[in-house]
Design an enzyme around this catalytic site. Sequence first.
Site, mmCIF file in Angstrom:
data_model
loop_
_atom_site.group_PDB
_atom_site.id
_atom_site.type_symbol
_atom_site.label_atom_id
_atom_site.label_comp_id
_atom_site.label_asym_id
_atom_site.label_seq_id
_atom_site.Cartn_x
_atom_site.Cartn_y
_atom_site.Cartn_z
ATOM 1 N N ASP A 214 0.828 -1.213 0.184
ATOM 2 C CA ASP A 214 0.104 0.024 0.200
ATOM 3 C C ASP A 214 0.749 1.411 0.092
ATOM 4 O OD1 ASP A 214 1.084 0.125 2.716
ATOM 5 O OD2 ASP A 214 -0.729 -0.914 3.502
ATOM 6 N N ASP B 37 1.545 4.876 1.750
ATOM 7 C CA ASP B 37 1.363 5.645 2.793
ATOM 8 C C ASP B 37 1.868 7.389 2.476
ATOM 9 O OD1 ASP B 37 0.174 3.810 4.710
ATOM 10 O OD2 ASP B 37 2.148 3.027 4.468
ATOM 11 N N ASP C 60 8.617 3.943 13.628
ATOM 12 C CA ASP C 60 9.291 2.697 14.374
ATOM 13 C C ASP C 60 11.023 2.366 13.908
ATOM 14 O OD1 ASP C 60 8.412 1.753 11.999
ATOM 15 O OD2 ASP C 60 7.076 0.111 12.878
HETATM 16 P P1 ATP Z 1 3.427 -2.672 5.178
HETATM 17 O O1 ATP Z 1 2.611 -1.848 4.670
HETATM 18 O O2 ATP Z 1 4.306 -3.483 4.130
HETATM 19 O O3 ATP Z 1 2.935 -3.574 6.353
HETATM 20 P P2 ATP Z 1 4.342 -0.504 6.366
HETATM 21 O O4 ATP Z 1 5.957 -0.152 6.790
HETATM 22 O O5 ATP Z 1 4.101 0.485 5.367
HETATM 23 O O6 ATP Z 1 4.577 -1.750 5.876
HETATM 24 P P3 ATP Z 1 2.258 0.394 8.091
HETATM 25 O O7 ATP Z 1 1.399 -0.332 8.981
HETATM 26 O O8 ATP Z 1 1.439 0.436 6.547
HETATM 27 O O9 ATP Z 1 3.558 -0.268 7.619
HETATM 28 O O10 ATP Z 1 2.603 1.696 8.589
HETATM 29 C C1 ATP Z 1 3.037 2.791 7.712
HETATM 30 C C2 ATP Z 1 4.240 3.487 8.367
HETATM 31 O O11 ATP Z 1 3.983 4.304 9.469
HETATM 32 C C3 ATP Z 1 5.481 2.550 8.740
HETATM 33 O O12 ATP Z 1 6.365 2.456 7.677
HETATM 34 C C4 ATP Z 1 6.186 3.478 10.095
HETATM 35 O O13 ATP Z 1 6.884 4.508 9.592
HETATM 36 C C5 ATP Z 1 4.904 4.023 10.747
HETATM 37 N N1 ATP Z 1 4.275 3.012 11.763
HETATM 38 C C6 ATP Z 1 3.377 2.100 11.413
HETATM 39 N N2 ATP Z 1 3.239 1.510 12.721
HETATM 40 C C7 ATP Z 1 3.913 2.114 13.625
HETATM 41 C C8 ATP Z 1 4.275 2.048 15.358
HETATM 42 N N3 ATP Z 1 3.471 0.944 15.856
HETATM 43 N N4 ATP Z 1 5.154 2.564 15.797
HETATM 44 C C9 ATP Z 1 5.638 3.751 14.930
HETATM 45 N N5 ATP Z 1 5.531 3.894 13.571
HETATM 46 C C10 ATP Z 1 4.551 2.897 12.980
HETATM 47 MG MG MG Z 2 2.004 0.532 4.439
#
Ligand code: ATP
Ligand code: MG
Length: 464
Positions: free
Chosen positions: A74, A76, A159
Amino acid sequence: MLKKLFQSLRSPLRRAKHVRSTPEILSAQQHPLRRGQFSRYAVSVVERLQSAGYQAYLVGGCVRDLLIDIDPKDFDVATSATPEQVRAEFRNARVIGRRFKLVHVHFGREIIEVATFRANHPQEGDDDEDSNLSSRNESGRILRDNVYGSLEDDAQRRDFTINALYFDVTGERILDYARGMHDIRNQQIRLIGDPEQRYQEDPVRMLRAVRFAAKLDFEIEPHSAAPIRRLAPMLREIPSARLFDEVLKLFLAGYAEYVYELLIELELFEPLFPASAAALKRNPEYTDKLIRLALASTDSRIHKGKTVTPAFLFAALLWPALPARVLLMQDRGMPPIPAMQEAAHQLIAEQCQRIAIPKRFTIPIREIWDMQERLPRRQGKRADLLLENPRFRAGYDFLLLREDAGEDLGGLGDWWTDYQDATDSERRSMIRDLGSKEDAVNGAPRKRRRSGGAKRKRSTPSGE
Ligand code: ATP
Ligand code: MG
């Protein structure tokens, strides 16, 4: 100098900065990402926000994954606009979330997630804490996270370093505040800031570390891995609905077997699946094999683009915990079938306190288990009725899984494999061969294999 020292003593929990105040900026010549690689909707959201006067970047998983040549799941967007300001810019936008407010901008089936830059949380002892926007419990866990801040603040509260890379679609530049590019090159999952504190703020980050390590085949950098075993029990405090979402992300992305190994190694499995962890202690070989086989077959189905159902997965994860509970019920004087029913009911209810498995999955879990009791009973018309049962397939696949894990069911799996391929008259003779041994589980007569041997119709875990 002294004043600074005094200040830091006065509020020892105030977090030191772990990101640069000016980012390392990589120009288009210094990295391979191009705006055309991102979803055009995501790019248009960024441009729209920029033309309205806000800062906006693509961030997180999409930047990270494209740098490693993985298709992003996805896209962001991070912006200086508040959720309400974002919503005002788009027709199809909805503000969602409470703990963490963000905006979903819908384009047909694609959703672009837009989050406002956030700042670090006011810590204990700070005067400016506003509990409407931000709050923590006594162990430091963040309960609400809606304090907005600058781009630099936003990088600091993310994170992992590899998740804090911002892509500027206008100049095709990458803004790197936390040495994320370095960690991408060295394949490291590294928390931003003090690992212990960051896990305490949000223990789910321990599961996210495992997820990214498995997905990207990266190492969890030693300092980021070190506190996990000790802090793993904190997962028990996480709302069970959030853990359900996280566990699905862990197990349904095509690398579940490896995730399981990491969870065991880092002692994160027990707080998620306490009954299964107890079964692993009691009966390690069988339990481990059954779980691994179920996960490996989930992975292989996902890689082949087939559907998978969480019900089959949970049925397998919990199955090894059943026998001990059935015995307990029988010791209390319950006959075998009600004992099994009651044990299943209790086990699922207990598991749901940790991980809120919705009813649409707990019902099929029960049906898969019920099938295990019915598949040995094949007399008269029973076998044909079972074949017509919509849960037959999942029940049969589960039976094969149990046998593959080492349960001796007297050839029941092969019997059913043959039965499905047999003609009507062959079927009648197979039923006759069962003799009068109603409910025969062991020693069920084996039909002679047809030439070439009957192929097992495996499709675990289908549950269809
Ligand atoms: P994927 O979408 O592939 O699962 P992602 O890294 O994009 O991985 P998301 O859950 O979509 O993960 O979150 C988007 C972004 O928001 C992350 O890359 C991170 O920077 C931030 N993020 C998400 N969850 C947390 C958390 N629990 N603590 C701190 N930052 C977070
Ligand atoms: Mg994501």
